[in-house]
Design an enzyme around this catalytic site. Structure first.
Site, PDB file in Angstrom:
ATOM      1  N   GLU A 185      -0.493  -8.743   5.115  1.00 33.15           N
ATOM      2  CA  GLU A 185      -0.346  -9.096   6.536  1.00 33.15           C
ATOM      3  C   GLU A 185      -1.691  -9.233   7.226  1.00 33.15           C
ATOM      4  O   GLU A 185      -1.747  -9.677   8.372  1.00 33.15           O
ATOM      5  CB  GLU A 185       0.525  -8.043   7.249  1.00 33.15           C
ATOM      6  CG  GLU A 185      -0.162  -6.710   7.588  1.00 33.15           C
ATOM      7  CD  GLU A 185      -0.379  -5.760   6.394  1.00 33.15           C
ATOM      8  OE1 GLU A 185      -0.122  -6.168   5.250  1.00 33.15           O
ATOM      9  OE2 GLU A 185      -0.820  -4.620   6.632  1.00 33.15           O
ATOM     10  N   HIS A 243      -2.952  -5.432   1.509  1.00 33.16           N
ATOM     11  CA  HIS A 243      -2.235  -5.665   2.771  1.00 33.16           C
ATOM     12  C   HIS A 243      -2.082  -7.168   3.002  1.00 33.16           C
ATOM     13  O   HIS A 243      -2.986  -7.782   3.566  1.00 33.16           O
ATOM     14  CB  HIS A 243      -3.008  -5.037   3.935  1.00 33.16           C
ATOM     15  CG  HIS A 243      -2.943  -3.545   3.949  1.00 33.16           C
ATOM     16  ND1 HIS A 243      -2.113  -2.842   4.787  1.00 33.16           N
ATOM     17  CD2 HIS A 243      -3.590  -2.619   3.202  1.00 33.16           C
ATOM     18  CE1 HIS A 243      -2.258  -1.548   4.572  1.00 33.16           C
ATOM     19  NE2 HIS A 243      -3.155  -1.382   3.618  1.00 33.16           N
ATOM     20  N   CYS A 261       0.831  -1.200   0.000  1.00 31.82           N
ATOM     21  CA  CYS A 261       0.000   0.000   0.000  1.00 31.82           C
ATOM     22  C   CYS A 261       0.874   1.263   0.000  1.00 31.82           C
ATOM     23  O   CYS A 261       1.509   1.537  -1.010  1.00 31.82           O
ATOM     24  CB  CYS A 261      -0.992  -0.073   1.152  1.00 31.82           C
ATOM     25  SG  CYS A 261      -2.440   0.947   0.830  1.00 31.82           S
TER      26      CYS A 261
END
Ligand code: GLN
Length: 199
Positions: free
Chosen positions: A179, A177, A79
């Site tokens: 994660e 994202h 991002c």
């Protein structure tokens, strides 16, 4: 074991560290020059690219990081981290700088202001399987050099497909994202594993 630095100025530092550990590496928070010098690779989490740029400069990390990336250190940005890795930015603020690791132009907040956050199934092109991705005020890749490998695309509100995951040499960037977990599941580890494979 490969030691992956997580740039700890802003963003999902803990989640990226956990993803690196699940992928079989060790994770170290990076805020100082000595910490940057000691890691084998670096992750730039999401946040605000304008803030990350300012903090990198305030901490004296901008030039040393740029030099390490250009010397071949594997790096991954998600991002705002993708924006930091691009050579060119559409929608940058006055004086905003990026690290220029990937010859591409990214568009900030590309999905429109109203799309604060969205989840989509992508096709992960390296293996052709589905990947569940979370986007938060995300950029997309607007144009790119032919040497940039596209790893995933998604359809924008303009009806066209745009790259949202790319790789160029030692650098990986995702608009989403990787994660973040989907509904309590363990996050997909493919992007972090790819980074570890580059070390
Ligand atoms: N919109 C932010 C920027 O331009 C990126 C958002 C994010 O990293 N989740 O930097």
């Amino acid at each position: 074991m490969a030691d992956v630095g997580i740039l700890a100025l802003q963003g999902d530092v803990r989640e990226h560290a956990a993803a690196v550990e699940r992928a079989g590496g060790t994770a170290t928070r990076v805020r100082r020059l000595s910490e940057l010098a000691a890691v084998d690779a670096l992750i730039i989490p999401g946040g605000e690219s304008t803030t990350i740029d300012k903090l990198l400069r305030a901490f004296g990390l901008f030039e040393p990081l740029r030099e390490r990336i250009h010397a071949g250190m594997p790096v991954m940005g998600s991002c705002a981290g993708m924006i930091m890795l691009a050579t060119d930015i559409i929608g940058a603020i006055e004086g905003q700088r990026s690290l220029g690791a990937i010859p591409m132009t990214v568009r900030r907040n590309a999905f429109g202001r109203q799309v604060d956050s969205a989840e989509t199934e992508l096709v992960w092109e390296p293996d052709g399987t589905a990947l569940h991705a979370t986007f938060i005020r995300a950029p997309w890749v607007e144009s790119w050099d032919p040497t940039v490998r596209v790893l995933a695309t998604t359809e924008g509100p303009d009806g066209a497909r745009h790259p949202v995951a790319v790789r160029h040499g030692n650098a990986i960037a995702t608009s989403f994202h990787p994660e973040i977990a989907h509904r309590g599941a363990v996050p997909d580890g493919r992007v972090h594993r790819l980074l570890l494979d580059l070390i």
